[in-house]
Design a protein around this motif. Structure first.
Motif, PDB file in Angstrom:
ATOM      1  N   GLN A   1      -7.031   0.535  -7.370  1.00 25.07           N
ATOM      2  CA  GLN A   1      -5.927   0.018  -6.904  1.00 25.07           C
ATOM      3  C   GLN A   1      -5.756  -0.593  -5.541  1.00 25.07           C
ATOM      4  OE1 GLN A   1      -2.246   2.118  -8.357  1.00 25.07           O
ATOM      5  NE2 GLN A   1      -3.670   3.589  -9.503  1.00 25.07           N
ATOM      6  N   LEU A   2      -6.199   0.222  -4.644  1.00 20.44           N
ATOM      7  CA  LEU A   2      -6.109  -0.342  -3.317  1.00 20.44           C
ATOM      8  C   LEU A   2      -6.770  -1.713  -2.878  1.00 20.44           C
ATOM      9  CD1 LEU A   2      -5.412   0.232  -0.219  1.00 20.44           C
ATOM     10  CD2 LEU A   2      -7.539   1.601   0.016  1.00 20.44           C
ATOM     11  N   LEU A   3      -8.003  -1.740  -3.573  1.00 17.64           N
ATOM     12  CA  LEU A   3      -8.733  -2.914  -3.204  1.00 17.64           C
ATOM     13  C   LEU A   3      -8.172  -4.342  -3.936  1.00 17.64           C
ATOM     14  CD1 LEU A   3     -12.354  -1.637  -3.664  1.00 17.64           C
ATOM     15  CD2 LEU A   3     -11.702  -2.781  -1.695  1.00 17.64           C
ATOM     16  N   GLU A   4      -7.466  -3.790  -5.019  1.00 12.75           N
ATOM     17  CA  GLU A   4      -6.686  -5.050  -5.631  1.00 12.75           C
ATOM     18  C   GLU A   4      -5.482  -5.604  -4.802  1.00 12.75           C
ATOM     19  OE1 GLU A   4      -5.642  -3.491  -9.319  1.00 12.75           O
ATOM     20  OE2 GLU A   4      -7.385  -4.047 -10.464  1.00 12.75           O
ATOM     21  N   LEU A   5      -5.096  -4.694  -3.588  1.00 10.75           N
ATOM     22  CA  LEU A   5      -4.048  -5.126  -2.929  1.00 10.75           C
ATOM     23  C   LEU A   5      -4.575  -5.858  -1.716  1.00 10.75           C
ATOM     24  CD1 LEU A   5      -1.768  -1.924  -3.132  1.00 10.75           C
ATOM     25  CD2 LEU A   5      -1.489  -4.160  -4.289  1.00 10.75           C
ATOM     26  N   MET A   6      -5.880  -5.752  -1.429  1.00 12.61           N
ATOM     27  CA  MET A   6      -6.387  -6.118  -0.224  1.00 12.61           C
ATOM     28  C   MET A   6      -7.443  -7.298  -0.292  1.00 12.61           C
ATOM     29  SD  MET A   6      -7.200  -2.394   1.702  1.00 12.61           S
ATOM     30  CE  MET A   6      -7.949  -3.111   3.215  1.00 12.61           C
ATOM     31  N   PRO A   7      -6.961  -8.277  -0.615  1.00 17.39           N
ATOM     32  CA  PRO A   7      -7.969  -9.582  -0.997  1.00 17.39           C
ATOM     33  C   PRO A   7      -8.866 -10.048   0.223  1.00 17.39           C
ATOM     34  CG  PRO A   7      -5.691 -10.216  -0.808  1.00 17.39           C
ATOM     35  CD  PRO A   7      -5.539  -8.750  -0.655  1.00 17.39           C
TER      36      PRO A   7
ATOM     37  N   ILE B   1       0.739  -1.360  -0.209  1.00 16.58           N
ATOM     38  CA  ILE B   1       0.014   0.051  -0.056  1.00 16.58           C
ATOM     39  C   ILE B   1       0.993   1.347   0.040  1.00 16.58           C
ATOM     40  CG2 ILE B   1      -1.585   1.217   1.424  1.00 16.58           C
ATOM     41  CD1 ILE B   1      -3.119  -1.388   2.154  1.00 16.58           C
ATOM     42  N   ASN B   2       2.034   1.239   0.909  1.00 15.92           N
ATOM     43  CA  ASN B   2       2.569   2.453   0.986  1.00 15.92           C
ATOM     44  C   ASN B   2       3.654   2.664  -0.319  1.00 15.92           C
ATOM     45  OD1 ASN B   2       1.703   3.499   3.330  1.00 15.92           O
ATOM     46  ND2 ASN B   2       3.013   2.191   4.616  1.00 15.92           N
ATOM     47  N   GLU B   3       4.146   1.546  -0.925  1.00 13.86           N
ATOM     48  CA  GLU B   3       4.501   1.897  -2.200  1.00 13.86           C
ATOM     49  C   GLU B   3       3.669   2.203  -3.360  1.00 13.86           C
ATOM     50  OE1 GLU B   3       6.477  -2.116  -2.996  1.00 13.86           O
ATOM     51  OE2 GLU B   3       8.370  -1.488  -1.789  1.00 13.86           O
ATOM     52  N   MET B   4       2.410   2.015  -3.209  1.00 15.29           N
ATOM     53  CA  MET B   4       1.219   2.258  -4.218  1.00 15.29           C
ATOM     54  C   MET B   4       1.324   3.859  -3.979  1.00 15.29           C
ATOM     55  SD  MET B   4      -2.779   1.872  -4.329  1.00 15.29           S
ATOM     56  CE  MET B   4      -2.979   3.042  -2.866  1.00 15.29           C
ATOM     57  N   VAL B   5       1.108   4.399  -2.708  1.00 22.53           N
ATOM     58  CA  VAL B   5       1.204   5.671  -2.050  1.00 22.53           C
ATOM     59  C   VAL B   5       2.272   6.492  -2.767  1.00 22.53           C
ATOM     60  CG1 VAL B   5       1.225   7.567  -0.151  1.00 22.53           C
ATOM     61  CG2 VAL B   5      -0.273   5.522  -0.182  1.00 22.53           C
ATOM     62  N   ASP B   6       3.422   5.963  -2.644  1.00 26.72           N
ATOM     63  CA  ASP B   6       4.758   6.534  -3.304  1.00 26.72           C
ATOM     64  C   ASP B   6       4.419   6.771  -4.661  1.00 26.72           C
ATOM     65  OD1 ASP B   6       6.111   6.630  -0.861  1.00 26.72           O
ATOM     66  OD2 ASP B   6       7.029   4.825  -1.279  1.00 26.72           O
ATOM     67  N   ALA B   7       3.879   5.926  -5.165  1.00 27.90           N
ATOM     68  CA  ALA B   7       3.561   6.162  -6.985  1.00 27.90           C
ATOM     69  C   ALA B   7       2.439   7.138  -7.361  1.00 27.90           C
ATOM     70  CB  ALA B   7       3.251   4.629  -7.613  1.00 27.90           C
ATOM     71  N   LEU B   8       1.624   7.331  -6.339  1.00 26.07           N
ATOM     72  CA  LEU B   8       0.730   8.112  -6.499  1.00 26.07           C
ATOM     73  C   LEU B   8       1.065   9.454  -6.213  1.00 26.07           C
ATOM     74  CD1 LEU B   8      -2.521   5.994  -5.235  1.00 26.07           C
ATOM     75  CD2 LEU B   8      -2.066   6.762  -7.771  1.00 26.07           C
ATOM     76  N   ARG B   9       1.825   9.613  -5.271  1.00 27.12           N
ATOM     77  CA  ARG B   9       2.285  11.283  -4.830  1.00 27.12           C
ATOM     78  C   ARG B   9       2.865  11.884  -5.961  1.00 27.12           C
ATOM     79  NH1 ARG B   9       5.587  10.444   0.804  1.00 27.12           N
ATOM     80  NH2 ARG B   9       4.006  10.184   2.340  1.00 27.12           N
TER      81      ARG B   9
END
Length: 219
Positions: A135-141, A31-39
């Protein structure tokens, strides 16, 4: 992790430093790597990470509010989404979650518009929030419950179901909608209506706890 939930613990240096050290712990790294990419994506600006105090990709509950508050900012606040942030909204969530038997690790906090703006997001911004939520939901099965707190959270969820229905797939998600935990949700003249809204929030959190315990009651 530290074991007890006590409101506003981000004021404590030891707690805050523990969150800093765990920023890329395995359960929150995706999730936090996704946040890095979205920043800074499309010039939208900064967004906070999710505190490792929470469940991250292992969470059974996804809790969605409107947008990150000032106490999520780095320097001004913690730099994280966390129910232990030093503000009244986070404090109320921490206390009601605890009262409903919902542990911090059960929940991942998020926002309809996850970039920092500190105001109500516009329609186009909510649509951008849909893409991030997808994107987040795809990371949270393991998500079983989506807690929508406030109009913007409910709006972004409707938009998600319309534009990305496949993100739900074969999952059975219980969706619980209630009022935002901020003070503004109770800014109505009628004291009975204020009391009704406050009780609705309490009942909704309890419903989430019931789902986690297996009884599945809806408010």
């Amino acid at each position: 992790m530290l074991e007890e939930t006590m409101a506003r613990r981000m004021c404590e240096e030891a707690f805050r430093m523990e969150q800093e050290r765990g920023r890329y712990a395995p359960h929150v790294r995706p999730i936090n790597e996704m946040v890095d990419a979205l920043r800074e994506q499309d010039g939208r600006g900064w967004m906070p990470h999710v505190a490792p105090w929470h469940g991250g990709v292992e969470a059974r509950v996804l809790s969605i509010l409107r947008d990150p508050g000032p106490k999520t900012q780095e320097g001004v606040g913690s730099g994280f989404l966390c129910v232990e942030n030093d503000d009244p909204t986070a404090e109320l969530q921490a206390l009601i979650f605890e009262g409903a038997g919902i542990a911090p690790c059960d929940v991942t906090p998020w926002n309809a518009y996850p970039w920092y703006i500190n105001r109500s997001p516009k329609a186009a911004e909510l649509q951008a929030g849909v893409e991030a939520l997808n994107q987040l939901l795809e990371l949270m099965p393991k998500t079983e419950v989506v807690l929508l707190q406030g109009n913007e959270a409910q709006d972004v969820w409707r938009r998600l179901l319309k534009t990305h229905p496949a993100v739900i797939g074969d999952r059975t998600l219980q969706v619980v909608s209630t009022y935002h935990p901020g003070r503004q949700a109770l800014f109505v003249r009628d004291p009975e209506e204020r009391a009704r809204r406050a009780q609705h929030r309490m009942d909704s959190y309890q419903s989430v706890g019931d789902v986690l315990r297996g009884s599945g009651r809806q408010p």
